[in-house]
Design a protein around this motif. Structure first.
Motif, mmCIF file in Angstrom:
data_model
loop_
_atom_site.group_PDB
_atom_site.id
_atom_site.type_symbol
_atom_site.label_atom_id
_atom_site.label_comp_id
_atom_site.label_asym_id
_atom_site.label_seq_id
_atom_site.Cartn_x
_atom_site.Cartn_y
_atom_site.Cartn_z
ATOM 1 N N GLY A 332 27.154 73.662 45.488
ATOM 2 C CA GLY A 332 27.127 72.102 45.218
ATOM 3 C C GLY A 332 26.861 71.778 44.086
ATOM 4 N N MET A 333 27.124 72.495 42.746
ATOM 5 C CA MET A 333 26.528 72.335 41.613
ATOM 6 C C MET A 333 27.852 72.174 40.731
ATOM 7 N N SER A 334 27.767 71.588 39.364
ATOM 8 C CA SER A 334 28.891 71.345 38.737
ATOM 9 C C SER A 334 28.279 71.836 37.262
ATOM 10 N N LEU A 335 28.885 73.096 36.625
ATOM 11 C CA LEU A 335 28.730 73.859 35.475
ATOM 12 C C LEU A 335 29.781 73.529 34.583
ATOM 13 N N SER A 336 29.315 73.088 33.285
ATOM 14 C CA SER A 336 30.219 73.156 32.100
ATOM 15 C C SER A 336 29.773 73.748 30.982
ATOM 16 N N SER A 337 29.944 73.770 29.479
ATOM 17 C CA SER A 337 29.570 74.453 28.572
ATOM 18 C C SER A 337 28.460 73.443 27.898
ATOM 19 N N HIS A 338 27.981 72.541 28.560
ATOM 20 C CA HIS A 338 26.978 71.678 28.103
ATOM 21 C C HIS A 338 25.635 71.824 29.179
ATOM 22 N N ALA A 339 25.977 71.960 30.434
ATOM 23 C CA ALA A 339 25.037 71.763 31.350
ATOM 24 C C ALA A 339 25.218 72.092 32.715
ATOM 25 N N LEU A 340 24.212 72.224 33.605
ATOM 26 C CA LEU A 340 24.513 72.393 34.956
ATOM 27 C C LEU A 340 23.842 71.379 35.685
ATOM 28 N N TYR A 341 24.878 70.729 36.573
ATOM 29 C CA TYR A 341 24.101 69.442 37.442
ATOM 30 C C TYR A 341 24.182 70.002 38.973
ATOM 31 N N ASP A 342 23.103 69.542 39.592
ATOM 32 C CA ASP A 342 22.810 69.942 41.151
ATOM 33 C C ASP A 342 22.938 68.743 41.654
#
Ligand code: DCP
Ligand code: MG
Length: 373
Positions: A332-342
């Protein structure tokens, strides 16, 4: 109690980011075939099918042994019916008729040649193919309207399709270091992409640039490009906001910092014979010019995002894709090359190293040399 008659077969985890994939493996005779079908599916804009073939190939790359028979495939994840059929044919007959006919097909060959031009994507290549064009030079002969990237792509076609060696990558990194140091002291420049994973050659050279002092990296890209331009080292460049990972996947970047993260697609002019101390036997007989064109990608990241950028730009592409899929589907997280959102906690998770990001994701740390999924 149960007794196991056979030793348990090799177990392979189902997400590529859960397993180790070395650069050299035992099943290229199968993975090359599956990757031709994956590539062909991309040419037909069938992403689902392409990813299915790439996942199958990737599972075989992680095996510690050669696949000799269908028994070796037992209990392996991700192997769809179609991939299994292709593998079976190769194991039994030595080749797959579908793979061979794809390889020989006019469409596959033309799409491969046309998408091999820097700046040309599947959509343009397909339109040109349907108009009867087959080779990069046809674009010139038929007077197609080309953008600047595509013009450079055709002009430097041969150079850009010749693999970039590690030695050339190191020579380019010295140039990039010189350029960056000339406009900002204390910046950190890291080689990313395939070379960071241990590859000996690549289709381009990828760099990530940051500075320990948050904010010092702002405005760096145009200054670096100016310096390179003045030295006559750039054949082409185009900077963009770096947002490719975010386009589909939602909120995985902090809302501030938006304008600071920049990417530059460029073509460098690399002098021959300047790539290190080794001696070359044949350059003095080379009838070509004294330089070659090399694709270089530059990315600038604020230090607070450096770990995410490092993870995001190391690859492989499938490994990155699988990391994002794991984050979304399993955590349930969202990963990018900027950040990780929970999403559960509704907050961004900080990280100062790749190890910390793997830990946030509940994954065992996989070093770059084992991310060749
Ligand atoms: N990347 C990605 N998705 C993209 C483009 C890039 O995940 N659509 C990341 C992963 C790649 C890295 O950026 O490893 C660099 O992209 P390259 O296309 O240069 O890929 P590689 O460096 O892995 O391969 P090559 O050796 O062909 O350059
Ligand atoms: Mg690369």
């Amino acid at each position: 109690s149960l007794t196991l008659i056979n030793p348990p077969a090799t177990t392979v985890k189902s997400y590529a980011c859960q397993r180790r994939t070395p650069l050299k493996h035992h099943n290229t005779f199968l993975t090359d075939a599956l990757e031709i079908l994956a590539e062909n599916a991309e040419f037909n804009e069938n992403e689902g099918r392409s990813v299915a073939f790439r996942r199958s190939a990737s599972v075989l790359k992680a095996l510690p042994h050669v696949v000799r028979g269908m028994d070796d495939l037992k209990n392996l994840p991700c192997l769809g019916e179609h991939s299994v059929r292709v593998i079976k044919e190769i194991l039994e007959d030595g080749t797959s008729s579908e793979v061979e006919s794809t390889r020989q097909s006019e469409q596959y060959q033309a799409m491969k040649a046309l998408t091999g031009v820097f700046g040309v994507g599947v959509k343009s290549a397909d339109r040109w193919f349907r108009e009867g064009l087959r080779r990069p030079l046809d674009l010139i002969h038929t007077g197609q309207k080309l953008n600047l990237a595509q013009q450079a792509g055709v002009q430097y076609y041969n150079d850009l399709n010749r693999p970039v060696t590690k030695r050339e990558a190191v020579a380019i990194s010295h140039i990039v270091e010189k350029a960056v140091n000339a406009v900002l002291s204390g910046a950190i420049i890291t080689l990313m992409g395939g070379f960071r994973r241990g590859k000996e050659v690549g289709h381009d050279v990828d760099f990530l640039i940051t500075h320990l002092e948050e904010g010092a990296e702002e405005g760096l890209m145009p200054k670096v490009l100016n310096w390179l331009e003045e030295q006559g080292l750039l054949l082409y460049q185009k900077t963009t906001r770096n947002s490719y990972l975010e386009s589909k996947d939602g909120p995985a970047r902090p809302p501030h910092n938006l304008d600071r993260f920049e990417r530059c697609f460029s073509i460098f002019k690399l002098e021959k014979g300047k790539e290190g101390s080794g001696t070359s036997l044949n350059t003095s007989y080379d009838s070509g010019p004294s330089w070659r064109a090399v694709r270089v990608d530059l990315v600038v990241s604020p230090f607070s995002q450096f770990a995410f950028a490092t993870l995001g730009w190391t690859g492989s592409k499938l490994f990155e894709r699988e990391l994002r899929r794991w984050a979304g589907q399993e955590k349930g997280m969202s990963l990018s090359s900027h950040a990780l959102y929970d999403s559960k906690q509704q907050r961004y998770l900080r990280a100062n190293s790749e190890e910390e990001i793997f830990a946030h994701l509940g994954l065992e740390y996989i070093p770059p040399s084992e991310r060749n999924a």
